[in-house]
Design a protein around this motif. Structure first.
Motif, PDB file in Angstrom:
ATOM      1  N   ASN A 133       7.221  24.829 -46.906  1.00  0.00           N
ATOM      2  CA  ASN A 133       5.835  24.488 -46.557  1.00  0.00           C
ATOM      3  C   ASN A 133       5.314  25.382 -45.450  1.00  0.00           C
ATOM      4  O   ASN A 133       4.172  25.847 -45.494  1.00  0.00           O
ATOM      5  N   ASP A 134       6.130  25.619 -44.420  1.00  0.00           N
ATOM      6  CA  ASP A 134       5.695  26.430 -43.281  1.00  0.00           C
ATOM      7  C   ASP A 134       5.359  27.857 -43.704  1.00  0.00           C
ATOM      8  O   ASP A 134       4.418  28.458 -43.186  1.00  0.00           O
ATOM      9  N   ARG A 135       6.132  28.418 -44.648  1.00  0.00           N
ATOM     10  CA  ARG A 135       5.953  29.818 -45.057  1.00  0.00           C
ATOM     11  C   ARG A 135       4.813  30.026 -46.045  1.00  0.00           C
ATOM     12  O   ARG A 135       4.306  31.141 -46.159  1.00  0.00           O
ATOM     13  N   VAL A 136       4.448  28.988 -46.787  1.00  0.00           N
ATOM     14  CA  VAL A 136       3.460  29.191 -47.863  1.00  0.00           C
ATOM     15  C   VAL A 136       2.276  28.231 -47.733  1.00  0.00           C
ATOM     16  O   VAL A 136       1.158  28.645 -47.455  1.00  0.00           O
ATOM     17  N   LYS A 137       2.518  26.950 -47.923  1.00  0.00           N
ATOM     18  CA  LYS A 137       1.418  25.990 -48.008  1.00  0.00           C
ATOM     19  C   LYS A 137       0.660  25.839 -46.700  1.00  0.00           C
ATOM     20  O   LYS A 137      -0.567  25.716 -46.695  1.00  0.00           O
ATOM     21  N   LYS A 138       1.382  25.839 -45.579  1.00  0.00           N
ATOM     22  CA  LYS A 138       0.687  25.666 -44.305  1.00  0.00           C
ATOM     23  C   LYS A 138      -0.096  26.916 -43.931  1.00  0.00           C
ATOM     24  O   LYS A 138      -1.133  26.818 -43.266  1.00  0.00           O
ATOM     25  N   ILE A 139       0.352  28.085 -44.365  1.00  0.00           N
ATOM     26  CA  ILE A 139      -0.453  29.295 -44.146  1.00  0.00           C
ATOM     27  C   ILE A 139      -1.813  29.100 -44.807  1.00  0.00           C
ATOM     28  O   ILE A 139      -2.854  29.363 -44.202  1.00  0.00           O
ATOM     29  N   ARG A 140      -1.812  28.611 -46.049  1.00  0.00           N
ATOM     30  CA  ARG A 140      -3.079  28.401 -46.754  1.00  0.00           C
ATOM     31  C   ARG A 140      -3.939  27.357 -46.041  1.00  0.00           C
ATOM     32  O   ARG A 140      -5.143  27.550 -45.853  1.00  0.00           O
ATOM     33  N   GLY A 141      -3.328  26.241 -45.649  1.00  0.00           N
ATOM     34  CA  GLY A 141      -4.094  25.184 -44.984  1.00  0.00           C
ATOM     35  C   GLY A 141      -4.684  25.625 -43.667  1.00  0.00           C
ATOM     36  O   GLY A 141      -5.855  25.358 -43.377  1.00  0.00           O
ATOM     37  N   TYR A 142      -3.903  26.324 -42.848  1.00  0.00           N
ATOM     38  CA  TYR A 142      -4.398  26.769 -41.545  1.00  0.00           C
ATOM     39  C   TYR A 142      -5.471  27.848 -41.707  1.00  0.00           C
ATOM     40  O   TYR A 142      -6.431  27.895 -40.943  1.00  0.00           O
ATOM     41  N   ALA A 143      -5.311  28.716 -42.717  1.00  0.00           N
ATOM     42  CA  ALA A 143      -6.344  29.731 -42.973  1.00  0.00           C
ATOM     43  C   ALA A 143      -7.637  29.070 -43.428  1.00  0.00           C
ATOM     44  O   ALA A 143      -8.725  29.407 -42.941  1.00  0.00           O
ATOM     45  N   LEU A 151       1.393  31.003 -35.672  1.00  0.00           N
ATOM     46  CA  LEU A 151       2.664  31.604 -35.275  1.00  0.00           C
ATOM     47  C   LEU A 151       3.787  30.871 -36.006  1.00  0.00           C
ATOM     48  O   LEU A 151       3.998  29.672 -35.795  1.00  0.00           O
ATOM     49  N   LEU A 152       4.475  31.599 -36.878  1.00  0.00           N
ATOM     50  CA  LEU A 152       5.573  31.037 -37.663  1.00  0.00           C
ATOM     51  C   LEU A 152       6.889  31.574 -37.128  1.00  0.00           C
ATOM     52  O   LEU A 152       7.161  32.774 -37.191  1.00  0.00           O
ATOM     53  N   ILE A 153       7.693  30.681 -36.571  1.00  0.00           N
ATOM     54  CA  ILE A 153       9.015  31.056 -36.069  1.00  0.00           C
ATOM     55  C   ILE A 153      10.021  30.621 -37.120  1.00  0.00           C
ATOM     56  O   ILE A 153      10.288  29.428 -37.284  1.00  0.00           O
ATOM     57  N   ASP A 154      10.531  31.591 -37.843  1.00  0.00           N
ATOM     58  CA  ASP A 154      11.396  31.334 -38.992  1.00  0.00           C
ATOM     59  C   ASP A 154      12.850  31.488 -38.574  1.00  0.00           C
ATOM     60  O   ASP A 154      13.398  32.586 -38.554  1.00  0.00           O
TER      61      ASP A 154
END
Length: 198
Positions: A133-143, A151-154
């Motif tokens: 979710n952090d790498r894909v879906k949340k990028i879309r939601g936050y955009a 800031l994604l700390i993987d």
């Protein structure tokens, strides 16, 4: 010894659930979740996450400390455990980022889920259960929510990604850095994050 009765559950409707059914189920799960568990509605799907481990919280704490020390505006505050409404496949998504930076007073109400329009930065630190979710879906939601910097700390990949300049369903710029390097955060923050401190 008699076995305890099995509790009855309401019948599950056949076919696809509509947005209202999903919201109702989300509300019920949120109310029933034990303390420390996160219940999020991401692109029409309900995700329940157990409390974070110690390493995860060390990362969040370090970002919190550096943002506090280095931010240029004394009007900004760091928030954890704040629920944000973000657009998604469902009418509204409900997410709880690991850290949110926004002007003081942004969340000064009794609402559980907040408008993200004044949020400047969201931070997510991946866990095994949340990385997808952090790498894909949340990028879309936050955009879609037009949050200027994500800031994604993987931890699993050993890298930090800075997503900036939201455009539609994505960010126009994504810069990845190996963990341990200095990571420049763009405006409106405009300072470097030292990931060697993680």
């Amino acid at each position: 010894m008699a076995e305890p009765p099995v509790p009855e559950h309401p019948p599950v409707p056949s076919g696809r659930l509509d947005a209202r059914d999903i919201e109702d189920a989300f509300t019920q799960l949120s109310t029933a979740a034990p303390d420390g568990w996160r219940v999020e509605l991401i692109e029409g799907e309900i995700h329940v996450t157990p409390p974070a481990n110690g390493e995860h919280e060390e990362y969040v704490s370090e970002v919190n400390r550096q943002v506090t020390l280095r931010q240029r505006s004394q009007e900004l505050r760091n928030y954890s455990g704040i629920g944000l409404n973000v657009p998604g496949a469902s009418q509204t998504g409900h997410v709880i980022p690991d850290l949110v930076v926004a002007p003081k007073g942004t969340f000064d109400n009794k609402e559980e889920w907040h408008d993200p329009s004044t949020v400047l930065l969201v931070v997510e630190v991946t866990s095994d259960s949340t990385a997808g979710n952090d790498r894909v879906k949340k990028i879309r939601g936050y955009a879609r929510a037009a949050i200027p910097v994500y800031l994604l700390i993987d931890r699993e990949a050993g890298q930090v990604t800075v997503c900036a300049s939201p455009e539609g369903d994505d960010y126009a710029t994504k810069s990845s850095y190996k963990m341990g390097l200095t990571v420049p955060l763009p405006a409106p923050l405009g300072f470097d994050l030292d990931t060697a401190e993680f």
